[in-house]
Enzyme design. Structure first.
Site, PDB file in Angstrom:
ATOM      1  N   SER A 101       0.853  -1.188   0.000  1.00 45.04           N
ATOM      2  CA  SER A 101       0.000   0.000   0.000  1.00 45.04           C
ATOM      3  C   SER A 101       0.887   1.235   0.000  1.00 45.04           C
ATOM      4  CB  SER A 101      -0.891   0.007   1.244  1.00 45.04           C
ATOM      5  OG  SER A 101      -1.521   1.259   1.412  1.00 45.04           O
ATOM      6  N   TYR A 114      -2.226   0.266  10.652  1.00 48.66           N
ATOM      7  CA  TYR A 114      -2.240  -0.230   9.278  1.00 48.66           C
ATOM      8  C   TYR A 114      -0.901   0.059   8.599  1.00 48.66           C
ATOM      9  CZ  TYR A 114      -3.638  -0.714   4.366  1.00 48.66           C
ATOM     10  OH  TYR A 114      -3.710  -1.088   3.037  1.00 48.66           O
ATOM     11  N   LYS A 118       2.090  -2.485   7.080  1.00 42.55           N
ATOM     12  CA  LYS A 118       2.558  -2.404   5.696  1.00 42.55           C
ATOM     13  C   LYS A 118       4.054  -2.071   5.630  1.00 42.55           C
ATOM     14  CE  LYS A 118      -1.217  -3.404   3.483  1.00 42.55           C
ATOM     15  NZ  LYS A 118      -1.310  -4.629   2.657  1.00 42.55           N
TER      16      LYS A 118
END
Length: 258
Positions: A101, A114, A118
């Site tokens: 991402s 998050y 990642k």
């Protein structure tokens, strides 16, 4: 939840299987790979696309939710990769494609956990690239940014970050602005999930794909901004671009005025 849709569109046969997998479960990972090895000897192309995203400031995250986030986005996929590597190594070729991402390039408020998962996946994949290159195995990170989809509706919340709770308190401005901001950017994006899928297909067909592949326009922009802008300017510029950031927490902050 969408497994039945795949089963309606695609019929399984000797060359095609549809299986559910909880990527965080070591037992399920081992059983699935064992079944594949029994049928087809092993996996020579692995695409890691499992992921969840929490909408929460760091103070509102719990240890349980932190572990769930990192287990889904990093620990589980890493365990799956370890299971397929022996066959790829013996075969002398293989492809590991991790869907990362833009949050693995830079972090955003209310998405810290998050981004952390990642960033972990990015670091893991970079090290893996070195380790597998002499063995004939390719490792690629496909890095989508904002994709035109409704995935922003599928975010997870902690007890304190739920909308009915987070609308009050010192972080209320963060939640009130970041949710609509992300939704707007996804609505404006011209990159669809189908376009990202085509990029992955191209990686499969490319003999020696690169490690990093930004998959959306914003991912490409951030990729170069991070490398060209001086560090002392990078974060202040991005902070100024966040909606209403100058006025966040005005009624709560005790920051010293300068």
């Amino acid at each position: 939840r969408s497994l039945h849709i795949l089963e309606e569109k695609f019929k399984g046969n000797d060359r095609f299987l549809i299986r559910s997998l909880d990527v965080t479960s070591e037992i399920e990972r081992m059983h699935l790979i064992a079944e594949i090895e029994q049928r087809w000897q092993g996996v020579n192309i692995l695409i890691k696309n499992a992921g969840i995203s929490y909408r929460s400031v760091i103070e509102h995250m719990t240890e349980h939710d932190e572990l769930r986030q990192v287990a889904t986005n990093y620990l589980g996929p890493a365990g799956l990769i370890r299971l397929v590597l022996p066959y790829m190594r013996e075969l002398g070729r293989g492809k590991i494609i991790n869907v990362s991402s833009v949050s693995g390039m830079l972090a955003m408020p209310t998405m810290a956990s998050y981004s952390a998962s990642k960033y972990a996946l990015e670091g893991f994949s970079e090290a893996l690239w070195y380790e597998t290159r002499p063995l004939g195995i390719n490792v690629t990170l496909v890095q989508p940014g904002f994709v035109h989809s409704n995935s922003f509706r599928n975010v997870h919340f902690t007890p304190e970050s739920r909308p009915e709770i987070s609308s009050q308190g010192p972080y209320s401005d963060y939640y009130a602005n970041m949710g609509p901001f992300i939704e707007k950017l996804m609505g404006l994006s011209r990159t669809t999930p189908e376009k990202v899928a085509k990029i992955i297909l191209k990686v499969i067909r490319t003999e020696h794909p690169p490690l990093w592949i930004p998959a959306t326009l914003d991912a490409k922009v951030f990729y170069y901004l991070r490398r060209l802008l001086p560090r002392r300017l990078f974060l202040p510029i991005l902070f100024a671009a966040l909606p209403g950031a100058r006025h966040w927490a005005e009624t709560y902050t005790r920051r010293r005025k300068t």
